[in-house]
Design an enzyme around this catalytic site. Structure first.
Site, PDB file in Angstrom:
ATOM      1  N   ASP A 283       0.835  -1.215   0.000  1.00  0.00           N
ATOM      2  CA  ASP A 283       0.000   0.000   0.000  1.00  0.00           C
ATOM      3  C   ASP A 283       0.868   1.264   0.000  1.00  0.00           C
ATOM      4  O   ASP A 283       1.740   1.407   0.845  1.00  0.00           O
ATOM      5  CB  ASP A 283      -0.869  -0.049   1.280  1.00  0.00           C
ATOM      6  CG  ASP A 283      -1.813   1.138   1.436  1.00  0.00           C
ATOM      7  OD1 ASP A 283      -1.945   1.944   0.499  1.00  0.00           O
ATOM      8  OD2 ASP A 283      -2.450   1.230   2.506  1.00  0.00           O
TER       9      ASP A 283
ATOM     10  N   GLY B 210      -6.499   5.818   7.338  1.00  0.00           N
ATOM     11  CA  GLY B 210      -6.505   4.363   7.415  1.00  0.00           C
ATOM     12  C   GLY B 210      -5.261   3.736   6.808  1.00  0.00           C
ATOM     13  O   GLY B 210      -5.159   2.506   6.760  1.00  0.00           O
ATOM     14  N   HIS B 211      -4.338   4.565   6.306  1.00  0.00           N
ATOM     15  CA  HIS B 211      -3.191   4.031   5.563  1.00  0.00           C
ATOM     16  C   HIS B 211      -1.881   4.384   6.249  1.00  0.00           C
ATOM     17  O   HIS B 211      -1.695   5.518   6.705  1.00  0.00           O
ATOM     18  CB  HIS B 211      -3.178   4.591   4.142  1.00  0.00           C
ATOM     19  CG  HIS B 211      -4.404   4.233   3.360  1.00  0.00           C
ATOM     20  ND1 HIS B 211      -4.478   3.100   2.604  1.00  0.00           N
ATOM     21  CD2 HIS B 211      -5.600   4.853   3.261  1.00  0.00           C
ATOM     22  CE1 HIS B 211      -5.682   3.032   2.045  1.00  0.00           C
ATOM     23  NE2 HIS B 211      -6.380   4.082   2.425  1.00  0.00           N
TER      24      HIS B 211
END
Lengths: 561, 561
Positions: free
Chosen positions: B205, B376-377
């Protein structure tokens, strides 16, 4: 603290000893700043700027204040005071002067030079009054005192306006860099002196009222630019606003320190830096500048290009470089610096430019990853200083959207300005200052005036609504020829769709439906063209919705043959 | 580190002992994540999400990955692993299952519950394989091991894929909250174990790779929400994503602590919180929930509404409240909290909502003025942990625009991954992992597939280009009837313009020009319809440009009578 003004009506007559304040722009938006002050039947205007359109104003070039409120009273205008040379403060002047050419323009040396350069392109020679900080000038009943303020363009002014109605201070746009590059500070001493004298109404820049703390000094950017220059492999391309003379100064200084030549690219950059250099606002190291045609003669590791396009404008050199649609082909050895703010609304465009440049391998330095920009507007911490020094009787936040105006109003309340003396107004809201009390008394029209191509004010909200529908859904045009007496179909239906995502040959089914509807109509003796158009619109609209769940604009054209 | 792939051609055949990796979405964009893994002629898909359109895709509802690459090989697909339940990871599944209904969907309990609820609305009953962290499942030649990761939705998984070609770890979306609300940590122990075993390729990610440091714990938001609840005058309206179960949990907890009832508003919010509550992912305090029809029965200072619309979606309840176009009329006593991120591209829309709510006097709390959102990352600091623990042989950044992929690649380089083992790929780029080396070997089509109304893939770039022109400039339609044999004008010209800012009556002048042009054409014996259309287009286009400096779409319709 008063809130939205749903049903304000035309204001009553102004009391003879009162001052009237009407912002025609800048309240509820960031841009097209323009405030009209009235006393004794005479008008003084502060600033006349433009607003840049957002996606809800598709195809629009510029948005102007609506001059309607003063159109019948142009002869009453004593002067237009221009606080500084940014587009959102001077960009509307050419359009105002088209309505009355000899309105005196009042401003500092640099501000007048920038507006004159712009007016030359419009073939207008204005009447000007050059002023400088600490001077007083009278324009009709308005005794104006000009005060130095620090902003992201040199030579900016605040203006104090004295009339028998009281003392009003308009800050213009400002911040309070305590170590400005040019040593010209916002004149807090004068703010304090006016505060001691008694300011009846303070109009204060609200742009950064939501931001806590203090704006970092412009000076802090210098070492960051220098570091980028020292470590750049080959070409350096710097994008910033064409009016940010101090930012460009720091680029020139870094270039000189690193033995690089500088080329200004783009009409507004070349023009403004020419003006600033001639007047001494920009110090150009000897022999550092080169012309665009000399770029090829300079080795890439000795070159700096300074251009606009920092907002991702699609036609700018920078955007075209990001798309490999420019003679300068970006490579992994290039460094690109976006040394500017990101104006709200431009996030996507700027993001596209950063991604494009990154994709070709360039190192991209921007405010998100390095200190290469500081704001030009005072943050909350600075605004508190101004409020505490000026202790205004009444407070009216200006230059901001609702969120900013409200935040500034809250700061005023915290410093002790009574709620009932805080006026949150929108564009067109009429505020009267009478007997030391500012109050909302009515409203006048102050809508958007759109500039699109050659026309000013001809594009209406209806046109924009049509554009929005067309832009989202496209259209389907249906042409039929009918016999003028019988109403019978004699030609067509010819159907063309654009942007609707429906191929011309897919319309066969609905053509039959239209023919059937028109046969019925003819049988019922309906031959009224608007009625036939309506039948066609409904038939086609329903068919498209059933089959595609879309709502393109349906444009029936019924031609009598 | 390899750079843009200007002229990649179709890839060669995959080596028998090699694995092929092709992202059909998620590389060069944030959204529509979908990666296809191939070994021994069989395929494993990880995620199948949607991308939400930006202003360059006007009128589009959703953007899908292009399934063309796998369309002829759907029978080779062993399974679709869904790493978590966000739309950009599961939103494309209904469309994929329309192509082959029995592809097994593999995911955690919550992920499957969310996709099943969505598929029920599409009337699809999927084949599912429920998995949980620390389990191994074999799908054809793909031995998958699932690992717990922490993200902004519960029950997210990373997946390690073992084949004879090597060990590949795909992180999915993740961050590393060390005090997560549900106590479920990103399993760094497993990452370390796999690292020790030898990870041949890490797909990681990249969303926050540009952001330095660490993401604040979700837990830190709780006290802020509580403080807002304690000080709210009357109603509280909280907007957040309908999938953010932990955020909603904190809202429920704050409501319980402050004696307030909660009403979920909006279909997706009601559906997802229902699913999460039933499965135990959301702990609902007894008796706290009310139905929408009960809102009027609860005093305003005992009420919390939880809705979507935090991205400024124009049709959402929140946007309509901001425009006073909703039964809930915002007043000075209301508090509105936008407890969510601001997805790039939505800045203007969200800004409009904040200004609208502020204008009616509401207190608006958002991530710009309070800690009511955390990402969220994983940020760069966390990504470094993962890189150092996994020490991958090859590294391929995923889930990000170019700027994010590049930043993640740089982090990998800093931790010691050799440049030549870092693969920056775009959607459609074919990466082969053979003999422990990952390499770009070609590219396949992976363009945007647009969903608009009922149609999937029918809207083309041409339609979008037409929409953009129509949206900026409007159109002018010119209808003429000509005699089929002589080519002489027998009806019209009838001119209608929409969105062009030109009134119908202003066309008189150009009507004469068109008549003259058609007379000349008839005299010259020109009766070919496309040629006549071209003449009209040119005549009208030139006239509009001369008189208005604008370029609307000119749509000539020549009807033979």
């Amino acid at each position: 603290m008063s809130h939205p003004h749903p049903e304000l009506s035309a204001p009553p007559a102004l009391a003879p000893d009162g001052m009237r304040i009407v912002a025609l722009g800048g309240l509820g938006e960031i841009g097209r700043n323009m405030t009209v002050f009235e006393f004794g039947g005479r008008l003084l205007i502060v600033d006349c700027g433009v607003l840049f359109p957002e996606e809800e104003q598709p195809g629009i070039d510029l948005i102007l204040p609506d001059f309607e409120y003063i159109r019948d009273r142009l002869d009453d205008v004593e002067a237009v005071v221009l606080t500084h040379g940014h587009e959102d403060h001077i960009g509307g002047v050419p359009f105002l002067l088209k309505e009355r050419a000899d309105i005196p323009l009042v401003g500092s040396t640099l501000t007048l030079a920038l507006i004159e350069a712009k007016l030359t392109e419009h073939r207008i020679r204005p009447v000007t009054v050059r002023v400088t900080e600490n001077e007083r000038h009278r324009f009709g009943p308005f005794e104006c005192e000009f005060l130095a303020v620090n902003h992201s363009i040199p030579d900016a002014l605040a203006v104090a306006i004295r009339t028998p109605a009281g003392l009003v201070l308009h800050t213009g746009d400002f911040k309070m860099d305590q170590l400005p590059l040019d040593g010209r500070l916002t004149d807090l001493g004068a703010f304090a002196r006016l505060g001691a004298e008694g300011i009846d109404l303070l109009l204060c820049d609200s742009t950064n009222a939501e931001v806590p703390g203090f704006v970092t000094s412009e000076r802090e950017i210098g070492p960051v630019i220098d570091e980028v220059f020292r470590t750049a492999q080959e070409r350096i391309i710097v994008a910033c606003f064409a009016s940010h003379i101090h930012r460009v100064q720091q680029v020139l200084d870094a270039a000189a320190a690193n033995g690089r030549k500088v080329c200004f690219v783009g009409r507004s950059m070349v023009r403004n830096m020419g003006v600033a250099g001639e007047l001494g606002y920009l110090r150009v190291p000897d022999g550092i500048l080169i012309e665009q045609r000399q770029i090829e003669d300079v080795p890439p590791d000795r070159l700096v290009l300074v251009c606009t396009g920092s907002q991702g404008e699609p036609m700018s050199a920078l955007s075209r470089m990001a798309n490999r649609d420019h003679q300068i082909r970006i490579t992994e050895r290039d460094t690109v610096m976006l040394a500017s703010s990101l104006i709200p609304g431009n996030e996507n465009a700027v993001n596209r430019v950063i991604n494009g440049l990154t994709r070709w391998g360039a190192r991209v330095v921007h405010k998100g990853n390095a200190l290469v920009h500081v704001s030009g507007h005072a943050s909350a911490g600075e605004l508190l200083y101004v409020l505490n020094l000026t202790r205004p009787g009444n407070f009216m936040p200006v230059h901001g959207e609702w969120r900013h105006l409200k935040a500034n109003a809250r700061l005023a309340e915290l410093t002790g300005v009574p709620r009932e003396n805080i006026v949150i107004a929108e564009d067109g809201v009429v505020v009267d200052l009478v007997g030391g009390q500012a109050k909302i008394v009515g409203a006048v029209p102050a809508g958007y005036v759109y500039v699109d191509g050659l026309s000013v004010g001809e594009i209406t909200e209806t046109s924009l609504k049509d554009r929005r529908i067309l832009g989202e859904e496209g259209f389907v045009s249906v042409v039929v020829g009918v016999d003028s007496s019988s109403g019978k179909l004699v030609a067509g239906p010819e159907i063309h769709a654009r942007g609707a995502g429906i191929a011309d040959e897919d319309f066969d089914e609905v053509i039959e439906r239209i023919e059937a509807v028109l046969r019925e109509a003819a049988a019922d003796g309906v031959s009224d063209l608007p009625q036939l158009s309506q039948l066609i619109r409904r038939t086609v609209g329903r068919w498209v919705n059933e089959n595609y769940r879309r709502r393109p604009m349906i444009v029936p054209v019924v031609v009598e043959v």
